[in-house]
Design a protein around this motif. Sequence first.
Motif, PDB file in Angstrom:
ATOM      1  N   ARG A 123      90.252  83.321 137.457  1.00 31.70           N
ATOM      2  CA  ARG A 123      90.438  84.784 137.541  1.00 31.70           C
ATOM      3  C   ARG A 123      91.785  85.134 138.169  1.00 31.70           C
ATOM      4  O   ARG A 123      92.469  86.047 137.721  1.00 31.70           O
ATOM      5  CB  ARG A 123      89.305  85.400 138.358  1.00 31.70           C
ATOM      6  CG  ARG A 123      88.042  85.569 137.594  1.00 31.70           C
ATOM      7  CD  ARG A 123      87.048  86.461 138.346  1.00 31.70           C
ATOM      8  NE  ARG A 123      85.806  86.536 137.615  1.00 31.70           N
ATOM      9  CZ  ARG A 123      84.675  85.964 137.989  1.00 31.70           C
ATOM     10  NH1 ARG A 123      84.616  85.283 139.118  1.00 31.70           N
ATOM     11  NH2 ARG A 123      83.585  86.073 137.261  1.00 31.70           N
ATOM     12  N   SER A 124      92.176  84.397 139.205  1.00 33.50           N
ATOM     13  CA  SER A 124      93.452  84.699 139.858  1.00 33.50           C
ATOM     14  C   SER A 124      94.634  84.342 138.954  1.00 33.50           C
ATOM     15  O   SER A 124      95.652  85.025 138.967  1.00 33.50           O
ATOM     16  CB  SER A 124      93.560  83.976 141.199  1.00 33.50           C
ATOM     17  OG  SER A 124      93.609  82.578 140.993  1.00 33.50           O
ATOM     18  N   GLU A 125      94.493  83.287 138.155  1.00 39.10           N
ATOM     19  CA  GLU A 125      95.571  82.896 137.243  1.00 39.10           C
ATOM     20  C   GLU A 125      95.693  83.851 136.061  1.00 39.10           C
ATOM     21  O   GLU A 125      96.772  84.032 135.527  1.00 39.10           O
ATOM     22  CB  GLU A 125      95.355  81.461 136.735  1.00 39.10           C
ATOM     23  CG  GLU A 125      95.506  80.401 137.796  1.00 39.10           C
ATOM     24  CD  GLU A 125      96.927  80.298 138.321  1.00 39.10           C
ATOM     25  OE1 GLU A 125      97.871  80.474 137.531  1.00 39.10           O
ATOM     26  OE2 GLU A 125      97.077  80.057 139.524  1.00 39.10           O
ATOM     27  N   LEU A 126      94.578  84.449 135.642  1.00 38.40           N
ATOM     28  CA  LEU A 126      94.628  85.375 134.516  1.00 38.40           C
ATOM     29  C   LEU A 126      95.316  86.682 134.886  1.00 38.40           C
ATOM     30  O   LEU A 126      95.850  87.358 134.023  1.00 38.40           O
ATOM     31  CB  LEU A 126      93.220  85.658 133.991  1.00 38.40           C
ATOM     32  CG  LEU A 126      92.545  84.520 133.241  1.00 38.40           C
ATOM     33  CD1 LEU A 126      91.116  84.890 132.893  1.00 38.40           C
ATOM     34  CD2 LEU A 126      93.315  84.182 131.980  1.00 38.40           C
ATOM     35  N   GLY A 127      95.289  87.049 136.133  1.00 35.47           N
ATOM     36  CA  GLY A 127      95.977  88.242 136.584  1.00 35.47           C
ATOM     37  C   GLY A 127      95.043  89.416 136.782  1.00 35.47           C
ATOM     38  O   GLY A 127      93.834  89.330 136.608  1.00 35.47           O
ATOM     39  N   PRO A 128      95.622  90.564 137.140  1.00 30.74           N
ATOM     40  CA  PRO A 128      94.806  91.738 137.470  1.00 30.74           C
ATOM     41  C   PRO A 128      94.099  92.355 136.253  1.00 30.74           C
ATOM     42  O   PRO A 128      93.133  93.086 136.418  1.00 30.74           O
ATOM     43  CB  PRO A 128      95.807  92.721 138.069  1.00 30.74           C
ATOM     44  CG  PRO A 128      97.129  92.295 137.544  1.00 30.74           C
ATOM     45  CD  PRO A 128      97.043  90.818 137.342  1.00 30.74           C
ATOM     46  N   ASP A 129      94.582  92.069 135.054  1.00 34.28           N
ATOM     47  CA  ASP A 129      93.934  92.636 133.868  1.00 34.28           C
ATOM     48  C   ASP A 129      92.537  92.068 133.666  1.00 34.28           C
ATOM     49  O   ASP A 129      91.676  92.706 133.058  1.00 34.28           O
ATOM     50  CB  ASP A 129      94.759  92.355 132.608  1.00 34.28           C
ATOM     51  CG  ASP A 129      96.097  93.068 132.629  1.00 34.28           C
ATOM     52  OD1 ASP A 129      96.206  94.062 133.389  1.00 34.28           O
ATOM     53  OD2 ASP A 129      97.009  92.637 131.909  1.00 34.28           O
ATOM     54  N   PHE A 130      92.288  90.873 134.185  1.00 32.93           N
ATOM     55  CA  PHE A 130      91.014  90.207 133.975  1.00 32.93           C
ATOM     56  C   PHE A 130      90.199  90.089 135.265  1.00 32.93           C
ATOM     57  O   PHE A 130      89.387  89.187 135.405  1.00 32.93           O
ATOM     58  CB  PHE A 130      91.245  88.802 133.403  1.00 32.93           C
ATOM     59  CG  PHE A 130      91.825  88.809 132.026  1.00 32.93           C
ATOM     60  CD1 PHE A 130      91.005  88.945 130.924  1.00 32.93           C
ATOM     61  CD2 PHE A 130      93.193  88.706 131.837  1.00 32.93           C
ATOM     62  CE1 PHE A 130      91.534  88.953 129.658  1.00 32.93           C
ATOM     63  CE2 PHE A 130      93.727  88.719 130.573  1.00 32.93           C
ATOM     64  CZ  PHE A 130      92.906  88.848 129.469  1.00 32.93           C
ATOM     65  N   LYS A 131      90.400  91.009 136.207  1.00 28.19           N
ATOM     66  CA  LYS A 131      89.666  90.908 137.467  1.00 28.19           C
ATOM     67  C   LYS A 131      88.169  91.166 137.285  1.00 28.19           C
ATOM     68  O   LYS A 131      87.361  90.659 138.037  1.00 28.19           O
ATOM     69  CB  LYS A 131      90.242  91.860 138.511  1.00 28.19           C
ATOM     70  CG  LYS A 131      89.991  93.310 138.216  1.00 28.19           C
ATOM     71  CD  LYS A 131      90.509  94.183 139.321  1.00 28.19           C
ATOM     72  CE  LYS A 131      90.180  95.634 138.993  1.00 28.19           C
ATOM     73  NZ  LYS A 131      90.549  96.520 140.040  1.00 28.19           N
ATOM     74  N   ASP A 132      87.786  91.925 136.247  1.00 28.83           N
ATOM     75  CA  ASP A 132      86.374  92.194 135.980  1.00 28.83           C
ATOM     76  C   ASP A 132      85.804  91.250 134.925  1.00 28.83           C
ATOM     77  O   ASP A 132      84.719  91.475 134.412  1.00 28.83           O
ATOM     78  CB  ASP A 132      86.188  93.634 135.505  1.00 28.83           C
ATOM     79  CG  ASP A 132      86.557  94.630 136.596  1.00 28.83           C
ATOM     80  OD1 ASP A 132      86.396  94.279 137.780  1.00 28.83           O
ATOM     81  OD2 ASP A 132      87.006  95.734 136.259  1.00 28.83           O
TER      82      ASP A 132
END
Length: 141
Positions: free
Chosen positions: A52-61
């Motif tokens: 989740r942290s590597e995917l970035g803020p767009d994928f926080k949910d």
Amino acid sequence: MFTDVGPLEVVTLVILAIVIFGPDKLPKLIQDVMGFVRKVRSFADSAKEDIRSELGPDFKDFDFEDLNPKTFVRKQLLGNNEDPLGFKEIRDGLDIKSVLNDAAPGRAVTDLTKSASPVAPPAAAEPLAKDERPPFDPDAT
């Protein structure tokens, strides 16, 4: 995960574990297994958080359960509150119970089909002359 394990199977496993490992070693074995399960769960949780942290803020949910095909299809077809494909309207329009309740009690299914508009049978084709080719219908192929 083990939803189809019955009580008889659980009792059988407990008796088998007592026979194989003995009552002296069984509590230590249970502690070791539970510690291993906790380590695997913490490893999986930390791996999910890393992804989740590597995917970035767009994928926080982002929810990993959505990757399950059954969950994905259910979510796409039923949706949360949105219905971009209009499935709710189709589902509401197919109320079979109301159709069956509205029909007269003694009315047969054949009566319902007779009330529909009749379809004319196809016209009998004339036999072809010698060396005549049959007509070509591109919609029939």
